[in-house]
Motif scaffolding. Structure first.
Motif, PDB file in Angstrom:
ATOM      1  N   ALA A   1       6.999   4.593   2.287  1.00 11.25           N
ATOM      2  CA  ALA A   1       8.137   5.296   2.891  1.00 11.25           C
ATOM      3  C   ALA A   1       8.781   4.470   3.996  1.00 11.25           C
ATOM      4  O   ALA A   1      10.005   4.379   4.092  1.00 11.25           O
ATOM      5  N   ARG A   2       7.943   3.849   4.841  1.00 11.11           N
ATOM      6  CA  ARG A   2       8.489   3.044   5.931  1.00 11.11           C
ATOM      7  C   ARG A   2       9.235   1.825   5.384  1.00 11.11           C
ATOM      8  O   ARG A   2      10.318   1.474   5.871  1.00 11.11           O
ATOM      9  N   ALA A   3       8.660   1.169   4.385  1.00 13.25           N
ATOM     10  CA  ALA A   3       9.318  -0.001   3.799  1.00 13.25           C
ATOM     11  C   ALA A   3      10.623   0.395   3.122  1.00 13.25           C
ATOM     12  O   ALA A   3      11.626  -0.331   3.193  1.00 13.25           O
ATOM     13  N   ARG A   4      10.627   1.554   2.476  1.00  7.98           N
ATOM     14  CA  ARG A   4      11.846   2.019   1.820  1.00  7.98           C
ATOM     15  C   ARG A   4      12.942   2.293   2.831  1.00  7.98           C
ATOM     16  O   ARG A   4      14.110   1.965   2.614  1.00  7.98           O
ATOM     17  N   SER A   5      12.563   2.880   3.955  1.00 12.88           N
ATOM     18  CA  SER A   5      13.548   3.166   5.000  1.00 12.88           C
ATOM     19  C   SER A   5      14.128   1.878   5.563  1.00 12.88           C
ATOM     20  O   SER A   5      15.347   1.768   5.788  1.00 12.88           O
ATOM     21  N   ALA A   6      13.271   0.879   5.778  1.00 14.66           N
ATOM     22  CA  ALA A   6      13.757  -0.401   6.291  1.00 14.66           C
ATOM     23  C   ALA A   6      14.626  -1.119   5.264  1.00 14.66           C
ATOM     24  O   ALA A   6      15.633  -1.750   5.628  1.00 14.66           O
ATOM     25  N   PHE A   7      14.242  -0.995   4.007  1.00 16.43           N
ATOM     26  CA  PHE A   7      14.983  -1.700   2.959  1.00 16.43           C
ATOM     27  C   PHE A   7      16.401  -1.166   2.820  1.00 16.43           C
ATOM     28  O   PHE A   7      17.335  -1.926   2.540  1.00 16.43           O
ATOM     29  N   TYR A   8      16.581   0.124   3.007  1.00 17.48           N
ATOM     30  CA  TYR A   8      17.911   0.727   2.877  1.00 17.48           C
ATOM     31  C   TYR A   8      18.607   0.900   4.229  1.00 17.48           C
ATOM     32  O   TYR A   8      19.577   1.654   4.338  1.00 17.48           O
ATOM     33  N   SER A   9      18.126   0.197   5.227  1.00 17.63           N
ATOM     34  CA  SER A   9      18.765   0.282   6.536  1.00 17.63           C
ATOM     35  C   SER A   9      20.097  -0.461   6.537  1.00 17.63           C
ATOM     36  O   SER A   9      20.398  -1.250   5.632  1.00 17.63           O
ATOM     37  N   ARG A  10      20.868  -0.233   7.569  1.00 23.73           N
ATOM     38  CA  ARG A  10      22.200  -0.838   7.648  1.00 23.73           C
ATOM     39  C   ARG A  10      22.153  -2.365   7.715  1.00 23.73           C
ATOM     40  O   ARG A  10      22.948  -3.031   7.041  1.00 23.73           O
ATOM     41  N   PRO A  11      21.242  -2.978   8.497  1.00 26.95           N
ATOM     42  CA  PRO A  11      21.211  -4.452   8.521  1.00 26.95           C
ATOM     43  C   PRO A  11      20.909  -5.068   7.153  1.00 26.95           C
ATOM     44  O   PRO A  11      21.526  -6.066   6.774  1.00 26.95           O
ATOM     45  N   VAL A  12      19.966  -4.482   6.416  1.00 23.61           N
ATOM     46  CA  VAL A  12      19.634  -5.032   5.103  1.00 23.61           C
ATOM     47  C   VAL A  12      20.796  -4.830   4.133  1.00 23.61           C
ATOM     48  O   VAL A  12      21.098  -5.707   3.319  1.00 23.61           O
ATOM     49  N   ARG A  13      21.453  -3.693   4.227  1.00 24.61           N
ATOM     50  CA  ARG A  13      22.634  -3.466   3.371  1.00 24.61           C
ATOM     51  C   ARG A  13      23.724  -4.491   3.672  1.00 24.61           C
ATOM     52  O   ARG A  13      24.412  -4.967   2.779  1.00 24.61           O
ATOM     53  N   ALA A  14      23.870  -4.814   4.960  1.00 21.65           N
ATOM     54  CA  ALA A  14      24.878  -5.811   5.332  1.00 21.65           C
ATOM     55  C   ALA A  14      24.516  -7.189   4.780  1.00 21.65           C
ATOM     56  O   ALA A  14      25.380  -7.927   4.301  1.00 21.65           O
ATOM     57  N   LEU A  15      23.237  -7.548   4.826  1.00 22.02           N
ATOM     58  CA  LEU A  15      22.810  -8.832   4.275  1.00 22.02           C
ATOM     59  C   LEU A  15      23.015  -8.890   2.763  1.00 22.02           C
ATOM     60  O   LEU A  15      23.357  -9.942   2.214  1.00 22.02           O
ATOM     61  N   ALA A  16      22.790  -7.775   2.086  1.00 25.02           N
ATOM     62  CA  ALA A  16      22.907  -7.751   0.630  1.00 25.02           C
ATOM     63  C   ALA A  16      24.344  -7.588   0.151  1.00 25.02           C
ATOM     64  O   ALA A  16      24.595  -7.677  -1.061  1.00 25.02           O
ATOM     65  N   HIS A  17      25.280  -7.362   1.055  1.00 20.85           N
ATOM     66  CA  HIS A  17      26.673  -7.185   0.640  1.00 20.85           C
ATOM     67  C   HIS A  17      27.205  -8.487   0.042  1.00 20.85           C
ATOM     68  O   HIS A  17      26.880  -9.586   0.524  1.00 20.85           O
ATOM     69  N   PRO A  18      28.015  -8.405  -1.017  1.00 25.15           N
ATOM     70  CA  PRO A  18      28.529  -9.624  -1.649  1.00 25.15           C
ATOM     71  C   PRO A  18      29.254 -10.553  -0.686  1.00 25.15           C
ATOM     72  O   PRO A  18      29.134 -11.782  -0.804  1.00 25.15           O
ATOM     73  N   ALA A  19      29.987  -9.994   0.262  1.00 29.49           N
ATOM     74  CA  ALA A  19      30.751 -10.844   1.181  1.00 29.49           C
ATOM     75  C   ALA A  19      29.843 -11.649   2.095  1.00 29.49           C
ATOM     76  O   ALA A  19      30.143 -12.806   2.418  1.00 29.49           O
ATOM     77  N   THR A  20      28.705 -11.080   2.516  1.00 29.14           N
ATOM     78  CA  THR A  20      27.819 -11.773   3.443  1.00 29.14           C
ATOM     79  C   THR A  20      27.253 -13.036   2.817  1.00 29.14           C
ATOM     80  O   THR A  20      27.359 -14.142   3.375  1.00 29.14           O
TER      81      THR A  20
ATOM     82  N   PRO B   1       0.828  -1.215   0.000  1.00 24.44           N
ATOM     83  CA  PRO B   1       0.000   0.000   0.000  1.00 24.44           C
ATOM     84  C   PRO B   1       0.853   1.252   0.000  1.00 24.44           C
ATOM     85  O   PRO B   1       1.950   1.278   0.569  1.00 24.44           O
ATOM     86  N   ALA B   2       0.364   2.301  -0.635  1.00 26.59           N
ATOM     87  CA  ALA B   2       1.133   3.537  -0.769  1.00 26.59           C
ATOM     88  C   ALA B   2       1.493   4.140   0.583  1.00 26.59           C
ATOM     89  O   ALA B   2       2.560   4.737   0.745  1.00 26.59           O
ATOM     90  N   ARG B   3       0.608   3.969   1.572  1.00 25.92           N
ATOM     91  CA  ARG B   3       0.866   4.590   2.884  1.00 25.92           C
ATOM     92  C   ARG B   3       2.042   3.947   3.611  1.00 25.92           C
ATOM     93  O   ARG B   3       2.572   4.524   4.570  1.00 25.92           O
ATOM     94  N   HIS B   4       2.426   2.739   3.189  1.00 25.17           N
ATOM     95  CA  HIS B   4       3.538   2.050   3.840  1.00 25.17           C
ATOM     96  C   HIS B   4       4.830   2.123   3.022  1.00 25.17           C
ATOM     97  O   HIS B   4       5.841   1.544   3.430  1.00 25.17           O
TER      98      HIS B   4
END
Length: 335
Positions: free
Chosen positions: A121-140, A116-119
């Motif tokens: 911004a929140r989903a985008r913020s979570a998606f680009y958070s540090r934990p998700v970036r760490a999971l998506a890193h090639p080394a991980t 839903p459109a109302r969610h």
């Protein structure tokens, strides 16, 4: 049951039993049915909202479910606790094949289409958070994907799986999750927090194939010395191959399946690398066309059309790069 040995497992595995032995697991079948129903509802909803969803993605999803069912309710699920090579086939499939099909399905793209459109911004913020970036890193993904099989096979993990239904199910879920994490970050078909060059994926893929080959060879030549040897010896199985041959066969199955799925995976990564280079070259050309003066573009085009020997300084001493002159036969004067 075989009273003289105390064996309580399934009967001898034959080709006929491979084709006819099935053990429907209600928990597995229910989970697969729920996942399939959820996926179908999501696709229908996305199409109603005007989002195209290609058939090839649904085909990949069906392949993931069918493969999971095959290795859990067929003879593989029945004999996985009795023969090491059957267990190796099951684990390799759940770890390498099912997650690849799941990644080709693009589940994150589908989830984003339904958000839903109302969610957003929140989903985008979570998606680009540090934990998700760490999971998506090639080394991980690379470390987890390359290291997890070694831990499962060469520690007490495998015996625990063989003796506990809970550990068995939890390990299967973990294998699929780690495999998906690896393919998600390498293929980058779904959205990722940070994109990396496909050349990185190609390098990691080659390293993964080589390391899995080493693991397969170690399983082949370990000769039953440490891969859940106490458990399999305690079964007192009166039929079939010896424990050492069973382990060698399991190592060979892991090696063959790993390479079988590695070839199409490398092909996909290589194709994406080529397309990435083509898009990058097209973007550079478009930028140059927007900013370079017209006469500069014409001069560059003329320079590129010249033969290599006229522009290569390595052959300058031969006089081949001397600009050519148009010569003709002068008209004779009338006598």
């Amino acid at each position: 049951m075989t009273p003289d040995t105390g064996y309580h497992g399934p009967p001898e595995l034959t080709v006929s039993r491979m084709l006819t032995t099935w053990h429907p697991d209600p928990a597995v079948l229910l989970a697969l049915a729920v996942i399939a129903a959820g996926y179908l509802m999501a696709v229908v909803t996305a199409r109603r909202r005007g989002r195209a969803w290609p058939l090839r993605r649904s085909t990949a999803f069906a392949a993931a479910l069918a493969t999971t069912a095959l290795v859990t309710v067929s003879f593989i699920g029945v004999y996985a606790d009795t023969l090491f090579w059957v267990r190796a086939v099951q684990l390799t499939t759940l770890f390498m094949i099912v997650p690849l099909f799941a990644a080709l399905t693009r589940p994150l793209t589908l989830a984003a289409a339904l958000l839903p459109a109302r969610h957003t911004a929140r989903a985008r913020s979570a998606f680009y958070s540090r934990p998700v970036r760490a999971l998506a890193h090639p080394a991980t993904g690379a470390v987890l994907f390359m290291g997890l099989p070694w831990v499962v096979f060469f520690t007490g993990w495998l015996p625990a799986m063989l003796q506990s239904r809970t550990v068995d199910i939890a390990t299967a879920v973990l294998l699929v999750a780690v495999g998906f994490l690896y393919y998600w970050g390498r293929l980058q078909l779904d959205p990722v927090p940070s994109r990396y060059s496909p050349l990185v994926s190609l390098f990691v893929a080659f390293a993964e194939v080589l390391l899995n080959a080493v693991l397969g060879l170690l399983l082949i030549y370990a000769m039953g010395a440490g891969i859940a040897h106490g458990y399999y010896a305690g079964l007192n199985r009166p039929w079939g191959m010896s424990l050492s041959l069973d382990e060698q066969t399991g190592g060979g199955a892991y090696w063959v399946l790993g390479h079988a799925i590695g070839i199409p995976y490398l092909a996909i990564v290589f194709r994406r690398a080529v397309r990435h280079d083509q898009r990058a070259a097209a973007a550079i050309d478009a930028t140059l066309d927007r900013h370079a003066p017209a006469h500069t573009r014409e001069d560059a085009s003329s320079e590129m059309m010249r033969p290599w020997w006229e522009t290569d300084p390595a052959v300058a001493h031969l006089g081949l790069n001397t600009p050519r002159k148009v010569t003709g036969t002068a008209p004779r004067s009338p006598s």
